[in-house]
Design an enzyme around this catalytic site. Structure first.
Site, PDB file in Angstrom:
ATOM      1  N   ALA A  93       0.819  -1.209   0.000  1.00 18.75           N
ATOM      2  CA  ALA A  93       0.000   0.000   0.000  1.00 18.75           C
ATOM      3  C   ALA A  93       0.855   1.263   0.000  1.00 18.75           C
ATOM      4  CB  ALA A  93      -0.942   0.004   1.195  1.00 18.75           C
ATOM      5  N   ASN A 114      -6.091   3.758  10.558  1.00 15.37           N
ATOM      6  CA  ASN A 114      -5.376   2.613  11.121  1.00 15.37           C
ATOM      7  C   ASN A 114      -5.315   2.630  12.647  1.00 15.37           C
ATOM      8  OD1 ASN A 114      -3.821   4.893  10.150  1.00 15.37           O
ATOM      9  ND2 ASN A 114      -2.021   3.899  11.007  1.00 15.37           N
ATOM     10  N   THR A 138       8.950  -7.162 -12.799  1.00 10.58           N
ATOM     11  CA  THR A 138       8.397  -8.506 -12.941  1.00 10.58           C
ATOM     12  C   THR A 138       7.382  -8.767 -11.839  1.00 10.58           C
ATOM     13  OG1 THR A 138      10.406  -9.316 -13.955  1.00 10.58           O
ATOM     14  CG2 THR A 138       8.996 -10.964 -12.920  1.00 10.58           C
ATOM     15  N   CYS A 188       6.489   6.265  24.082  1.00  9.33           N
ATOM     16  CA  CYS A 188       7.527   5.306  24.435  1.00  9.33           C
ATOM     17  C   CYS A 188       7.521   4.089  23.538  1.00  9.33           C
ATOM     18  CB  CYS A 188       7.386   4.892  25.889  1.00  9.33           C
ATOM     19  SG  CYS A 188       7.941   6.197  26.981  1.00  9.33           S
TER      20      CYS A 188
END
Lengths: 406, 128
Positions: free
Chosen positions: A75, A155, A244, A330
């Site tokens: 994505a 998200n 490819t 953190c």
């Protein structure tokens, strides 16, 4: 604490590959290893045929034509290709792009790069619940606007944007509409034609497919959209993305889409029920805040802030047994708390106190029961240790305290 | 991030969690950090007025695992020390003992600040 099982509740980060997907992929590593661009022998034909099938499976899931599916490495690449590709292709028409402050970094950093190269970018703010303001969006559209890039589902908080209303505005003003739908495709119904999406990015590994493969959907008709290739080479994928084709992963992504389509309805209902149980139990704990929109959101996840508890510390109370993530500084490399939560207008303290819990296909009710107990115990433990929880309980107004910022 | 056994032990079974009466003359309280920064430490010492030795130390910390472990360790070290000895505790001692990774060094700095701030509070209360 039991140590024999690790419960995975971080499905927004990535999902395990479904064994049925793995099974479909395996022959394409060994037996059918051909290059899908080899037109003159059976090895190539087998690979091409498999890619065609996958293209159809993916197109079916999102209501597109198979020719509108451009394979990428994920994505992030699809977001880059869409935004940079449109900026380059339509530069004569304009150089203004509109996006949201809460977008994924793959969109935001791409926009920032274009900004340094002379594009004009508007970063729209969102409401406290994470939704875009449609009036603000419309007001931001100018004659030189070429693209609106607004994510389908966030998200971190799972809020689902009003995609149809956004696309209607874009059509009205003849601006292209791109959506990063990485967190939505495969989990909730997404139909590009019905929703009027012109470009859409998503990836395999958020829907029980493999990592390293993604898709950019590019509309071929009304409007016919073109993007300038960002990768030069053999002219694969209608000239928009050379390289490819990654046949085994493409086969896997196709199979993953097929399974998602077949099981979506039952999975949505099952996960929503589990999520609601988890959320309602956790919200019985004192001083818990739901981040995001209570209604317009993904069914499989929640984001909660446990006041006066620091997120990483909380995670450490159970991370031998449960994997999930936090918006705490953190837990990030930058030592900055989540920019998404900050964009909602949450104070840094609430961002530091947040957990993102995302369920998936392999989450059981037993897992949820275990997680509820473990998180509750963790919050209690951390609050017993927390001086600001003690001050809060004593009725001290924490905003009136003079803290020594460091 | 993988943490050392010592750090995990202090995190899971923190020593000297609690609250001393801050209004007591022989108790010094240090409150450092800020909720917006993701860590707040409150460290308290109770000093034997005859000998000038720290006879008890307590803490409460809002913060990550390293912050909690650093303050737990600090209270362990403080007990039985004179104020002079206590002021010489250096944050790098904590870093070494807990094997804090570089991104967590600020937790040890905060613990050192908390110690110094508690000592200062005791001294100013007692006109020292």
């Amino acid at each position: 604490m039991r140590n024999n099982k690790l419960i995975y509740l971080d499905n927004n980060a990535t999902t395990p590959v479904d064994p049925r997907v793995v099974e479909a992929m395996v022959p394409y590593f060994t037996e059918h290893f051909g290059n899908a661009a080899s037109r003159n022998h059976p090895f190539g034909w087998a690979a091409e045929g498999a890619v065609d099938t996958a293209r159809q499976q993916i197109a079916d899931l999102i209501g597109a034509d198979p020719r509108e599916i451009i394979f990428t490495s994920g994505a992030t690449e699809a977001d880059n290709l869409a935004i940079k590709g449109v900026a380059e292709m339509y530069k004569r028409k304009g150089n203004h792009i509109i996006t949201l402050e809460t977008e994924h970094k793959a969109v935001l950093d791409t926009c920032k790069k274009l900004e340094r190269e002379g594009c004009e970018i508007t970063y729209l703010k969102v409401a406290r619940n994470g939704l875009v303001d449609l009036a603000e969006l419309e007001a931001a559209i100018r004659p030189n606007t070429i693209l609106v890039s607004i994510m389908f589902a966030n998200n971190e908080i799972g809020v689902v944007q009003p995609i149809k209303a956004i696309s209607d505005l874009c059509s009205k003003h003849k601006v292209l509409f791109m959506s990063d739908a990485t967190q939505a495709v495969g989990k909730i119904p997404v139909n590009v034609k019905e929703l009027g999406i012109h470009l859409m990015a998503f990836s395999g590994h958020k829907m029980y497919g493999p990592k390293g493969v993604g898709v950019l959907y590019v509309s071929r008709k009304s409007p016919r959209v073109k993007v300038t290739a960002q990768m030069d080479g053999g002219g694969h994928e209608r000239g928009m993305r050379s390289g490819t084709l990654n046949v085994p992963s493409i086969v896997g992504m196709g199979k993953a889409c097929e399974i998602c389509q077949q099981e979506m309805e039952t999975e949505m209902a099952r996960l929503e029920k589990l999520r609601d149980k988890l959320e309602s139990e956790l919200m019985q704990i004192e001083e818990v805040v739901l981040n995001g929109h209570p209604e317009y959101r993904m069914p499989h996840m929640t984001n909660l802030s446990f006041k006066h508890v620091e997120g990483e510390g909380l995670l450490m109370t159970f991370n031998q047994n449960i994997a999930l993530s936090s918006g705490s500084a953190c837990t990030s490399a930058s030592l900055e708390p989540s920019y998404v939560l900050k964009a909602l207008g949450l104070g840094d303290d609430l961002a530091h106190s947040s957990l993102r819990i995302s369920l998936g296909r392999f989450t059981s009710e037993e897992d949820i029961d275990y997680a509820i107990a473990a998180i509750r115990d963790g919050v209690n433990h951390m609050r017993d240790l927390s001086p600001i929880w003690e001050m809060f309980k004593e009725g001290i107004d924490l905003d009136s305290v003079e803290w020594s910022e460091h | 991030m993988a943490y050392s056994e010592k750090l995990l032990d202090h995190f899971k079974k923190p020593k000297n969690v609690g609250t001393l009466n801050k209004d007591q003359k022989n108790v010094g309280t240090g409150l450092v950090g800020a909720p917006e920064c993701g860590d707040v430490m409150r460290l308290q010492i109770e000093v034997d007025e005859e000998s000038g030795v720290i006879k008890d130390a307590k803490f409460k910390t809002f913060g990550c695992g390293s912050a909690i472990a650093s303050s737990s360790l600090a209270t362990e070290w403080l007990k039985g020390k004179t104020l002079d000895e206590a002021s010489s505790i250096d944050n790098m001692d904590i870093v070494e003992e807990l094997e804090l990774p570089p991104v967590k060094i600020h937790c040890s700095v905060l613990a050192e600040d908390a110690i110094k701030s508690a000592i200062k509070d005791y001294q100013s209360k007692n006109g020292l």
